[in-house]
Design an enzyme around this catalytic site. Structure first.
Site, PDB file in Angstrom:
ATOM      1  N   HIS A 187       0.815  -1.215   0.000  1.00  0.00           N
ATOM      2  CA  HIS A 187       0.000   0.000   0.000  1.00  0.00           C
ATOM      3  C   HIS A 187       0.847   1.263   0.000  1.00  0.00           C
ATOM      4  O   HIS A 187       0.329   2.348  -0.181  1.00  0.00           O
ATOM      5  CB  HIS A 187      -1.003  -0.019   1.151  1.00  0.00           C
ATOM      6  CG  HIS A 187      -0.403   0.036   2.509  1.00  0.00           C
ATOM      7  ND1 HIS A 187      -0.192  -1.071   3.280  1.00  0.00           N
ATOM      8  CD2 HIS A 187       0.046   1.075   3.240  1.00  0.00           C
ATOM      9  CE1 HIS A 187       0.347  -0.715   4.425  1.00  0.00           C
ATOM     10  NE2 HIS A 187       0.508   0.575   4.428  1.00  0.00           N
ATOM     11  N   ASP A 246       0.523  -8.226   2.479  1.00  0.00           N
ATOM     12  CA  ASP A 246       0.667  -6.850   2.012  1.00  0.00           C
ATOM     13  C   ASP A 246       2.148  -6.536   1.860  1.00  0.00           C
ATOM     14  O   ASP A 246       2.799  -6.098   2.799  1.00  0.00           O
ATOM     15  CB  ASP A 246      -0.005  -5.901   3.023  1.00  0.00           C
ATOM     16  CG  ASP A 246       0.034  -4.455   2.565  1.00  0.00           C
ATOM     17  OD1 ASP A 246       0.757  -4.151   1.596  1.00  0.00           O
ATOM     18  OD2 ASP A 246      -0.636  -3.619   3.185  1.00  0.00           O
ATOM     19  N   SER A 253       4.980   2.230   7.653  1.00  0.00           N
ATOM     20  CA  SER A 253       4.625   1.007   6.940  1.00  0.00           C
ATOM     21  C   SER A 253       5.827   0.394   6.268  1.00  0.00           C
ATOM     22  O   SER A 253       6.554   1.083   5.555  1.00  0.00           O
ATOM     23  CB  SER A 253       3.601   1.315   5.857  1.00  0.00           C
ATOM     24  OG  SER A 253       2.357   0.845   6.225  1.00  0.00           O
TER      25      SER A 253
END
Lengths: 318, 519
Positions: free
Chosen positions: A84, A164, A259
């Site tokens: 993402h 992810d 992240s």
């Protein structure tokens, strides 16, 4: 040489021509002493993104073995971060910049704005504008010496777990090592130095209560303890997955911009760091929880997708 | 054709199965026709992807090692119970903040924390199970969070939150100026304003001004006649006539003071005195149980409806209600607004001081820190408190200039930068760990060894303390464990969910009471 030392040495030649100033800038993102040898946990964004920024997790290496078919990848290095971070916009295979293009551009904007507060010709204004110029030079350098390009990414629920991650093929001119680098000297944990800066092993057996830490591009070093898994709802409850949790005794274990940061732990039996997983989300009102994907799951998924093994160290015979 | 066949059923009855077959064949062929379109679409997509990969050397690698396309499930991006840690800088007004130190060091940091607290409340489903097995009983909700959390939330800087609209300010003076706008009774009134005139002929829509500068600007703009061609910004230097009485002034600069407020103007309404003004209210600070601070004004002010969705605000109002004498603390205002009357809001400053001295005496007399005392300390922080200059920086202090340690302690400067979230916490610990030794010293003194010691309070880090004296180490260790226990007990899932439920229920009751709804 200039007294201003925030931007690494590859722009030194141009800095020399600028008159030294007494201001010392420290950018909001980590910079490497050697721009071709980037430590892990630096900030990362795509080359074109104006918005999304994250953290470079670390490097992974394909273990091709003696298989002729894959021999061309034997010497390749790949970097990993969250999908993402790099695949949230339209482009499928974006080029990636480390340190983050987004942070550098924002920093530049803030500096430019700040310089407006001082009269023309003042030392402050000159210093600010010089720093802006250095960031520009650095950005240009990064654009002509590309770090790498996303080759594949996935953000989906696979087997009740969130998968992810995005794989970035790193340009061969960069030296990839899973180390925190010497540039980051201000960890609250004084034992994080020398051999303890290197990621030596993958940790597959996660014991609740295990002490872990992460170094994210936004919040830097934070530590916590491993917890059990938590059920997470996605897409308004249509999808569920169970995710591993790190709980921190203090607020703010992780925040926006972290992240992709690897969840690490200090090895008990030898010097060095163990890799537990990769941070993808935060939770809790005080952001005291970090959610991560275990490294075992990531490597397993990579194996399923590419049909070859992957590891955190380059192949020895490769 | 089908209609004709229906007209002659006997003749065509045998052909029916054949017709059904033909119908299905047509249907199938229709579906198949669309297929080439799809494949065309895919090939186009592939073509664009290939174009995207301008680095030709990578193309081979990507095609043979990894699948053709990324596997991105966009539905994961919305409606999830956790938040991805990537930063969207477009969500932040100032993604990066700069601090200047006296030694010309310019530090900047990402404002990742600025969104903290603004996260919408979400029901995250099953609570997180703690595996650490905390057995200590949860603390009372009012004493649950140490004071440091406010500061941690705000990037190490005090942030000033307007209780009435949730606006935040980094400088107290700005909040003081802003908060006046919520006051029901405006501080300044245009003497010539007449509410009886039709709206389009009025000099101003309400005639009331919360700020003196806007009040003066209004008088000079609407009640003075300037020579032709004078630009608004040059009005102060210009000459002009009072639009009401016609008197001439060579300069308009002090028009308001010399002509209106002095009562000289013949056109002023009868009985006009320099009603300067209801003094605007004072700022009061309310601290909620989770350590957030909110500021209210002592004058009657209107609370924006959106604020009621913030549970801090609801709690703050409860605190005001509990600590005020008088009945009309909260009343309806207009259709959907609430009026908060905090004129009688009591603030008990000396109490805090007494407690502090009392505790200090206890410390000196040799008693150790006990759990109840920790609880007292926490409870006390919940009590609403007027801002004291000792704890709150003046506007000039906070204005971009953050104190940075001197160059002689490089390490502490670095720690401050990275471990800022822990800084205030440590100061808190310090404030009562060092009282034993420092009863005679300035209580705000922060020894260097604490500042430089590990910020990790876990046992792991405690094996490497950089603390100089034995006594200091003992008490620091003691209190660190205590603090970690308290913090751990706060993470107790049962307690957290109970607390959450209770707060939601309180808010619902509050909402139902005020709006007469039946949720």
């Amino acid at each position: 040489a200039s007294a201003v030392g925030s931007i690494p040495s590859h722009t030194a030649a141009t800095i020399d021509t600028i008159a030294p100033t007494k201001f010392q800038f420290s950018p909001p993102y980590a910079v490497s002493e050697n721009p071709l040898e980037l430590p892990i946990s630096m900030s990362l964004s795509t080359e074109t993104s104006a918005k999304i920024t994250g953290t470079l997790g670390g490097y992974l290496f394909p273990q091709t073995g003696s298989d002729e078919k894959f021999s061309q990848f034997a010497s390749c290095s790949f970097a990993i971060t969250c999908a993402h971070v790099v695949l949230s916009e339209k482009q499928d295979y974006p080029n990636v910049m480390v340190p983050s293009n987004v942070l550098q551009t924002s920093y530049k904007k803030v500096l430019t704005k700040e310089s407006d507060r001082y009269p023309d010709g003042s030392v402050e204004k000159t210093a600010f504008l010089e720093e802006v110029q250095r960031i520009d030079q650095n950005l240009n350098w990064q654009k002509s010496n590309k770090f790498g390009q996303v080759v594949w990414g996935e953000r989906a629920i696979v087997d009740h777990r969130l998968s992810d991650f995005a794989i970035i093929k790193v340009n061969s001119s960069f030296k990839c090592q899973n180390t925190l680098g010497n540039g980051l000297k201000s960890f609250p944990d004084p034992t994080l130095r020398f051999q303890n800066l290197h990621v030596k092993r993958k940790i597959f057996k996660m014991k609740p209560g295990m002490k872990v830490f992460k170094i994210g591009a936004s919040t830097g070093y934070t530590s916590g303890e491993l917890n059990s898994t938590k059920l997470v709802y996605w897409a308004d409850g249509k999808l569920q997955s169970s995710e591993f949790v790190v709980a921190s005794p203090t607020p703010l274990f992780a925040s926006a911009g972290d992240s992709g940061a690897w969840i690490l732990t200090k090895l008990e039996d030898r010097l060095g760091l163990g890799l537990v997983g990769m941070l993808h989300s935060y939770d809790g009102e005080q952001r005291q929880f970090g959610l991560f994907t275990p490294i075992g799951d990531i490597l397993e998924r990579l194996h399923a997708v590419t049909k070859i093994q992957w590891d955190i160290d380059p192949q020895l015979d490769g | 054709m089908p209609s004709t066949t229906l007209l002659f059923p006997q003749k065509h009855i045998r052909a029916i199965p054949g017709k059904i077959y033909a119908f299905f064949r047509e249907l199938v062929s229709g579906v198949i026709i669309s297929k080439p379109d799809l494949s065309h679409h895919y090939s186009c997509e592939n073509a664009t992807k290939e174009e995207g990969k301008d680095a030709a050397d990578e193309e081979k690698t990507t095609t043979s090692l990894f699948p053709e396309s990324n596997n991105i499930d966009r539905s994961l991006n919305g409606g999830c119970s956790v938040i991805p840690c990537s930063m969207d800088v477009s969500d932040l007004n100032t993604p990066i903040s700069i601090t200047l130190s006296p030694e010309n060091r310019i530090k900047s940091e990402v404002n990742a924390k600025s969104l903290l607290g603004s996260r919408p409340e979400q029901d995250t489903g099953a609570p997180i199970k703690m595996s650490t097995g905390v057995t200590s009983s949860p603390l009372s909700p009012s004493g649950s969070t140490p004071e440091h959390s406010t500061k941690v939330l705000n990037n190490g800087e005090e942030e000033f939150i307007c209780h009435y609209c949730d606006a935040t300010f980094r400088i107290r003076g700005y909040l003081t100026r802003h908060i006046k706008k919520h006051a029901i009774e405006k501080a300044y009134h245009c003497p010539f304003f007449n509410s009886a005139t039709p709206p389009d002929l009025r000099c101003h829509n309400s005639g009331g001004f919360s700020r003196r500068d806007t009040y003066k600007t209004h008088l000079k703009a609407r009640h003075v006649l300037y020579p032709k061609g004078v630009k608004p910004q040059d009005r102060n230097k210009s000459s002009g006539h009072c639009a009401q009485c016609g008197e001439y002034f060579s300069t308009i600069e002090n028009f308001v003071e010399n002509h209106i407020e002095s009562g000289d103007c013949k056109a002023l309404p009868q009985g006009y005195t320099k009603k300067n003004e209801k003094r605007s209210g004072k700022l009061r600070k309310i601290k909620t149980s989770n350590g957030h601070s909110r500021f209210i004004s002592t004058s009657q002010s209107v609370v924006e409806p959106k604020v009621l969705f913030n549970k801090d605000a609801v709690e703050a109002m409860t605190i005001v209600a509990n600590n005020s004498s008088g009945n009309d603390i909260i009343s309806k205002y207009g259709n959907n607004k609430l009026m908060l009357n905090s004129e009688n809001f009591k603030v008990d400053i000396p109490k805090r001081k007494r407690k502090y001295i009392k505790k200090k005496q206890q410390q000196v007399s040799g008693s150790t820190v006990t759990t109840p005392e920790v609880a007292t300390q926490n409870n006390q922080e919940v009590a609403p408190d007027e801002i004291s200059s000792a704890t709150i920086f003046s506007p000039f202090d906070t204005h971009l200039l953050e104190p940075v340690p001197s160059s002689s302690s490089e390490s502490s400067a670095e720690v401050m930068f990275h471990g800022k979230q822990m800084k205030n916490f440590l100061i808190d610990i310090n404030s009562f760990t060092n009282q034993q030794q420092q009863a005679q010293d300035n209580p705000s003194f922060l020894p260097l060894d604490i500042e430089q010691s590990s910020y990790d309070l876990s046992e792991d880090a405690m094996s490497y303390p950089i603390i100089s004296t034995q006594s200091n180490r003992d008490c620091t260790q003691y209190d660190n464990t205590k603090i970690s226990q308290i913090l751990q007990s706060q993470l107790n899932p049962e307690y957290l969910s109970e607390n959450h439920m209770r707060e939601t229920q309180q808010y619902l009751n509050f909402y139902n009471d005020n709006f007469g709804s039946q949720f």
